[in-house]
Design a protein around this motif. Structure first.
Motif, PDB file in Angstrom:
ATOM      1  N   GLU A  76       0.809  -1.218   0.000  1.00 17.23           N
ATOM      2  CA  GLU A  76       0.000   0.000   0.000  1.00 17.23           C
ATOM      3  C   GLU A  76       0.844   1.270   0.000  1.00 17.23           C
ATOM      4  N   LEU A  77       1.912   1.282   0.811  1.00 17.36           N
ATOM      5  CA  LEU A  77       2.685   2.512   1.002  1.00 17.36           C
ATOM      6  C   LEU A  77       4.135   2.402   0.554  1.00 17.36           C
ATOM      7  N   GLY A  78       4.584   1.198   0.234  1.00 14.64           N
ATOM      8  CA  GLY A  78       5.979   1.029  -0.169  1.00 14.64           C
ATOM      9  C   GLY A  78       6.942   1.012   0.990  1.00 14.64           C
ATOM     10  N   LEU A  79       6.449   0.814   2.216  1.00 15.22           N
ATOM     11  CA  LEU A  79       7.295   0.832   3.406  1.00 15.22           C
ATOM     12  C   LEU A  79       7.699  -0.590   3.789  1.00 15.22           C
ATOM     13  N   LYS A  80       8.986  -0.787   4.062  1.00 19.19           N
ATOM     14  CA  LYS A  80       9.494  -2.089   4.487  1.00 19.19           C
ATOM     15  C   LYS A  80       9.539  -2.165   6.014  1.00 19.19           C
ATOM     16  N   PRO A  81       9.614  -3.372   6.580  1.00 18.87           N
ATOM     17  CA  PRO A  81       9.638  -3.510   8.043  1.00 18.87           C
ATOM     18  C   PRO A  81      10.796  -2.779   8.706  1.00 18.87           C
TER      19      PRO A  81
END
Length: 294
Positions: A250-255
């Protein structure tokens, strides 16, 4: 490799025109529902990124984007409904045959830089809806750029041999033993999203190595490294939670707080971020079951 049976769907399918005559206007307008469905499929299939030369300021869907591969540089075509430079003269059967069998309206094989080996799994209904959306767009008289390929990779007459080895034409039936979300996820990953085209290593002839399905490759688009997205605990997504995967899609954010860049950043921007929450959850449900591969 075993010989695969070719589908005759595109040849035998009656022309189901997703158009309606406008009362009093004498002009043809695309059915609004088909266009709306096609617009969603257009996003899920990632058509905008490949068929727009964004770096050069090209108009959407007019092609010209260079795809650098070990076999040469392909330039994506104009897919607006322009009758000369685009696909404006393609019939429904032409459109389906291109996606289903990798064949142009003139009967010549399409180079597999167009990922029809994955798109072939799309249903006829989805293909016709996608066509309805594309034909509702503004025609753009932008000429196509020739590919920059050297022999033998420029010899189009050899492509049917590649298709015989690496392509199984036709949609894949749902697995009745799996939940509906899993089947939807497989369709989104394998057909519409064609994720394997980037995330699966290729043979020397450019076919996908299905024994390493979604295991990643150091030789991705434009030579970039593409990660393993199987359930491998150390090198894949095995330790990622559903929430982690949802944030990425959804946002392109990784852990780890990093942001997806390059080709994946583009996929998030143009495709996965525009999917419904249910479809992103279906992708996650499917990916979680992909056997781990090194």
């Amino acid at each position: 490799m075993r010989r695969r049976a070719w589908s005759l769907t595109a040849r035998a399918l009656p022309l189901v025109l997703p158009f309606a005559l406008v009362a009093g206007g004498g002009a043809w307008a695309a059915d609004a529902d088909a266009v709306a469905r096609g617009g969603y499929l257009f996003q899920a299939a990632g058509c905008l990124g490949c068929h727009t030369n964004e770096k050069a300021g090209g108009a959407p869907l007019t092609g010209g984007r260079a795809l650098v591969t070990p076999f040469g540089t392909f330039h994506t075509p104009n897919i607006t409904p322009d009758p000369v430079n685009g696909i404006g003269r393609w019939s429904d059967a032409d459109f389906i045959r291109a996606f289903r069998e990798g064949v142009r309206p003139d009967g010549a094989a399409l180079f597999p830089a167009f990922p029809y080996a994955s798109y072939t799994r799309m249903t006829d209904r989805d293909l016709l809806d996608l066509k309805a959306y594309l034909f509702a767009e503004k025609p753009q008289a932008v000429a196509n750029k020739p590919h920059d390929l050297s022999p033998p990779f420029s010899w189009r007459f050899l492509v049917p041999g590649w298709q015989w080895m690496y392509m199984t034409p036709g949609p894949v039936a749902d697995d009745p033993g799996k939940p509906a979300a899993w089947n939807r996820g497989r369709y989104l990953v394998d057909a519409l999203g064609h994720c394997g085209e980037c995330h699966t290593p290729r043979s020397l002839l450019g076919g996908l190595d299905q024994s390493r399905y979604l295991a990643g490759t150091p030789d991705g688009p434009d030579g970039d490294k593409v990660p393993n997205i199987t359930a491998h605990l150390a090198k894949g997504l095995g330790k990622w939670s559903d929430g982690d995967l949802g944030m990425l899609l959804e946002l392109g954010l990784k852990p780890d707080g990093d942001v997806a860049g390059g080709a994946m950043g583009e996929v998030v921007r143009n495709s996965t971020s525009k999917l419904t929450a249910e479809d992103r959850a279906a992708i996650i449900a499917y990916l979680k079951t992909v056997p781990p591969k090194e």
